[in-house]
Design an enzyme around this catalytic site. Structure first.
Site, short mmCIF file in Angstrom:
data_model
loop_
_atom_site.label_atom_id
_atom_site.label_comp_id
_atom_site.label_asym_id
_atom_site.label_seq_id
_atom_site.Cartn_x
_atom_site.Cartn_y
_atom_site.Cartn_z
CE LYS A 1 -1.82 1.82 3.96
NZ LYS A 1 -1.68 3.26 4.17
CG ASN A 2 2.11 2.84 3.56
OD1 ASN A 2 0.96 3.19 3.26
ND2 ASN A 2 2.48 2.61 4.82
NE ARG B 1 -0.36 12.03 6.74
CZ ARG B 1 -0.31 13.21 7.31
NH1 ARG B 1 -1.42 13.86 7.61
NH2 ARG B 1 0.84 13.76 7.59
CB CYS C 1 -4.70 6.54 10.31
SG CYS C 1 -5.15 5.00 9.53
NE ARG D 1 -0.77 10.84 9.94
CZ ARG D 1 -1.06 9.74 9.26
NH1 ARG D 1 -2.26 9.20 9.37
NH2 ARG D 1 -0.18 9.18 8.47
N PRO D 2 1.80 16.61 11.42
CG PRO D 2 3.77 17.11 12.56
CD PRO D 2 2.62 16.15 12.54
CB ILE D 3 2.79 18.58 6.11
CG1 ILE D 3 1.96 19.87 6.14
CG2 ILE D 3 1.90 17.36 6.02
CD1 ILE D 3 1.26 20.15 4.81
CG ASP D 4 7.16 20.34 10.67
OD1 ASP D 4 6.35 19.42 10.89
OD2 ASP D 4 8.33 20.32 11.09
CD GLN D 5 11.13 18.59 9.41
OE1 GLN D 5 12.23 18.55 8.85
NE2 GLN D 5 10.82 19.52 10.29
CG ASP E 1 2.41 1.62 9.62
OD1 ASP E 1 2.06 2.49 10.44
OD2 ASP E 1 2.79 1.89 8.47
NE ARG F 1 -7.16 4.66 4.83
CZ ARG F 1 -6.25 5.01 5.74
NH1 ARG F 1 -6.57 5.07 7.01
NH2 ARG F 1 -5.02 5.29 5.38
C1 EPZ Z 1 3.83 6.99 6.72
O1 EPZ Z 1 3.07 8.09 7.23
C2 EPZ Z 1 2.87 5.85 6.55
N1 EPZ Z 1 1.86 6.24 5.59
C3 EPZ Z 1 2.25 5.45 7.88
O2 EPZ Z 1 1.52 4.26 7.67
C4 EPZ Z 1 3.36 5.14 8.88
O3 EPZ Z 1 2.80 4.95 10.17
C5 EPZ Z 1 4.38 6.26 8.94
O4 EPZ Z 1 4.86 6.60 7.62
C6 EPZ Z 1 5.60 5.92 9.78
O5 EPZ Z 1 6.22 4.76 9.29
C7 EPZ Z 1 2.11 6.17 4.29
O6 EPZ Z 1 3.17 5.76 3.86
C8 EPZ Z 1 1.01 6.56 3.38
P1 EPZ Z 1 5.97 10.20 8.82
P2 EPZ Z 1 3.68 9.53 7.24
O7 EPZ Z 1 6.02 11.47 8.06
O8 EPZ Z 1 4.55 9.70 6.05
C9 EPZ Z 1 6.48 13.39 12.41
C10 EPZ Z 1 -0.32 2.83 7.73
O9 EPZ Z 1 -0.86 2.30 8.74
N2 EPZ Z 1 6.48 14.41 11.33
O10 EPZ Z 1 7.08 9.22 8.64
O11 EPZ Z 1 2.57 10.49 7.44
C11 EPZ Z 1 5.11 12.75 12.58
O12 EPZ Z 1 4.29 13.54 13.43
C12 EPZ Z 1 0.11 4.29 7.77
O13 EPZ Z 1 -0.13 2.24 6.68
C13 EPZ Z 1 6.77 15.71 11.64
O14 EPZ Z 1 7.01 16.09 12.80
O15 EPZ Z 1 4.58 9.47 8.56
C14 EPZ Z 1 5.48 11.41 13.15
O16 EPZ Z 1 5.67 11.54 14.54
C15 EPZ Z 1 -0.47 5.01 8.92
N3 EPZ Z 1 6.76 16.63 10.62
C16 EPZ Z 1 6.83 11.08 12.50
O17 EPZ Z 1 7.33 12.32 12.02
C17 EPZ Z 1 6.51 16.30 9.33
O18 EPZ Z 1 6.55 17.17 8.45
C18 EPZ Z 1 6.78 10.11 11.33
O19 EPZ Z 1 5.84 10.56 10.37
C19 EPZ Z 1 6.23 14.96 9.03
C20 EPZ Z 1 6.22 14.02 10.05
#
Ligand code: EPZ
Length: 429
Positions: free
Chosen positions: A22-23, A93, A117, A122-126, A305, A397
C-alpha cells in the site's frame, strides 16, 4: 454499516499470498504525474486507498486503463491543472504526495491537506521545509496548501525528524529540479526504495535510497515505464501475527523476508517459529506466546504500523510486556477496544504496560483506524467466542481480500451488512 464477524479459536494452516505494498503504491501512483509517457504499474493492491488515488488522477484528467485487478496503465500527459480540491483528498493521507508530484511537474501546486488515520497531530512542516529549500513559496490559503516556484533548484535538506512522507515528497519535487538535491536524515523504508526505483525506471537519477542520505540529480524529463510494486511488508507482518496468535502453520508467500526482519525477530522472541523460504516465510505457532518488550522506530526498527497487532498478541502472552510507541504521539487509542475483550493494558502517553491474560474473549469492538482494525481481527481470531468488528472501512483501506485470504487458511470470519435502523445482523455474505 458492514461488519466483520469472527468466531475465534481456529488454528490457521495453508498458504496466503501477499499483495503489493500500500505505502509504495500510494507514492508511485502520484509519481506517474511526473511522466510524459504511459506508466504500466503491476502488483497494485486492490484496496480503497489505492482506488481513491486512482479516482483523483482520473478526475484530474489522466487516462487510466485497468488492465487487470492488479495492473494499471496511467498516462498523465493530459493533466492540465495543478489544483486538487478538498472533496478529492479528504479520505486519504497519501494525497499529500500530490503536492510534491504537482510541484515537480508544474512548478506549482494547490492541494487540500490530507485525511487518513487519526493518531495525533500529523504535521507536514518537514515537507514544506523541503519544498522551500528547493525554491518554492508556501502559503496556506482557505485551507489549501499553495506552493509555487519560478524554477525548482536542487538543494541540501536536513530533515529534523525522520519522515517517510517528507522524504517521498521531496524526492517527487526534486526529481526534475535543476541540479543536485541531497536529503539527509532521510527515511529508509522499503517503499522509499521502491519509489526511487520507479522514478529511476522512468529516467530519474536518484541514488542512496534505503540509506539516510539520498542524492537526486534533476533530469529534464521522465518517460514511460513498466514497473512492479514490492510486496506489502505490513500485510505480511499482519498475517504472521495472526498465525502467531491463533496458532497454526502457514506459508506467507510472495514476500521479501529481509523487509520482515524486525517483525520476525520479535515473533521468535515471543516463542514463534519463523522460517525464511527465500520468497516466502513459514510461521509455526502453538498460540502460546511469551512476554517481550517492543519499541517502534523508523525502518529498520520495528514498524509502528505493526504496533497494534503486536500489542494484541502480547495481551494474551505469559507475563508482563511493555510496548513503547516511538513514532506517533497517540497510537494507543485502540487499547480501549482490546480492554472490552478482557485485555489488561495500562497506557501512559507513549508506553503501554500489558499484563497478559489467559485468553481474550469475543466482544463487539470498533476498528478505530487501519492497523488498529487489523489488530481487532487478530484479537477476534485469538479470542474465545464471537467478535463483531464495526467501522471496517478503515481496514479495507489497506488489506486486499482480507476475508477471502483468512478464510482460505481456516479462519471463521465473514462480512455482514447491518440495516441502518436495525441493530441485528441481517445479511451474511
Ligand atoms: C507513513 O506516514 C505511513 N503512511 C504510515 O503508515 C506510517 O505509520 C508512517 O509513515 C511511519 O512509518 C504512508 O506511507 C502513506 P511520517 P507519514 O512522516 O509519512 C512526524 C499505515 O498504517 N512528522 O514518517 O505520514 C510525525 O508527526 C500508515 O499504513 C513531523 O514532525 O509518517 C510522526 O511523529 C499510517 N513533521 C513522524 O514524524 C513532518 O513534516 C513520522 O511521520 C512529518 C512528520
Amino acid at each position: 454499516m458492514d461488519k466483520f464477524i469472527i468466531n475465534g479459536g481456529h488454528q490457521l494452516s495453508g498458504k496466503v499470498h501477499i499483495s503489493g505494498a500500500k505505502n509504495a503504491a500510494v507514492a508511485i501512483i502520484p509519481a506517474a504525474i511526473l511522466s510524459d509517457g504511459v506508466c504500466r504499474i503491476e502488483n497494485i493492491p486492490n484496496i480503497s486507498d489505492v482506488s481513491e488515488l486512482i479516482r483523483i488522477l482520473y478526475e484530474l484528467g489522466a487516462d487510466i486503463k485497468m488492465i487487470t485487478d492488479s495492473i494499471i496503465e496511467i498516462n498523465c500527459s493530459h493533466i492540465a491543472s495543478h489544483v486538487v480540491p478538498l472533496e478529492m483528498t479528504r479520505r486519504i493521507r497519501a494525497s499529500s504526495y500530490l503536492m510534491g508530484a504537482m510541484l515537480g511537474r508544474f512548478n506549482k501546486a494547490k492541494v487540500a491537506p490530507p485525511g487518513g488515520c487519526d493518531f495525533g497531530v500529523r504535521p507536514i512542516d518537514q515537507h514544506i521545509k523541503g519544498f522551500e529549500a528547493l525554491g518554492a513559496r508556501a502559503t496556506i490559503e482557505t485551507g489549501m496548501v499553495n506552493l509555487s516556484a519560478d524554477r525548482l533548484i536542487g538543494s541540501h535538506i536536513y530533515l529534523d525528524v525522520v519522515s517517510v512522507g517528507a522524504t517521498i515528497n521531496i524526492m517527487l519535487a526534486a526529481v526534475k529540479a535543476k541540479g543536485l538535491t541531497v536529503i539527509e536524515n532521510a527515511a529508509r523504508e522499503p517503499h522509499i526504495v521502491d519509489l526511487a526505483n520507479f522514478l529511476n525506471s522512468m529516467g530519474a537519477d536518484i541514488r542512496g535510497a534505503g540509506t539516510d542520505v539520498i542524492k537526486i540529480r534533476g533530469v529534464s524529463s521522465l518517460g514511460g515505464t513498466t514497473y512492479s510494486i514490492i510486496p506489502d511488508q505490513i500485510e505480511a507482518g499482519t498475517y504472521m501475527a495472526a498465525v502467531a496468535g491463533a496458532g497454526g502453520d502457514v506459508i506467507i508467500d510472495g514476500v521479501i523476508p529481509k523487509h520482515l526482519e524486525s517483525i520476525t525477530a520479535k515473533l521468535i522472541e515471543a516463542g514463534v517459529t519463523v522460517e525464511d523460504l527465500g520468497d516466502a516465510v513459514r510461521v509455526i505457532s502453538n498460540g502460546h506466546l511469551t512476554r517481550c518488550n517492543v519499541k517502534t522506530m523508523p525502518h529498520p526498527g520495528f514498524p509502528t504500523d505493526m504496533q497494534p497487532q503486536f500489542t494484541t498478541l502480547l495481551a494474551a502472552a505469559d507475563g508482563t510486556s511493555m510496548v513503547t510507541e516511538g513514532v506517533w504521539d497517540a497510537r494507543f487509542r485502540y487499547v480501549d477496544q482490546l480492554t472490552l475483550m478482557g485485555a489488561q493494558i495500562q497506557v501512559d502517553g507513549k508506553v503501554a504496560v500489558i499484563e497478559g491474560v489467559d485468553r481474550l474473549k469475543g466482544a463487539p469492538v470498533q476498528a478505530t483506524d487501519l492497523r488498529a482494525g487489523a489488530a481487532m481481527v487478530i484479537a477476534g481470531l485469538m479470542a474465545s467466542g464471537t467478535t463483531e468488528i464495526s467501522e471496517i472501512q478503515h481496514i479495507e483501506r489497506g488489506y486486499e481480500n482480507l476475508i477471502e485470504k483468512l478464510t482460505a487458511i481456516g479462519a471463521d470470519i465473514r462480512r455482514v451488512t447491518v440495516a441502518p435502523t436495525d441493530t441485528s445482523v441481517s445479511k451474511a455474505q
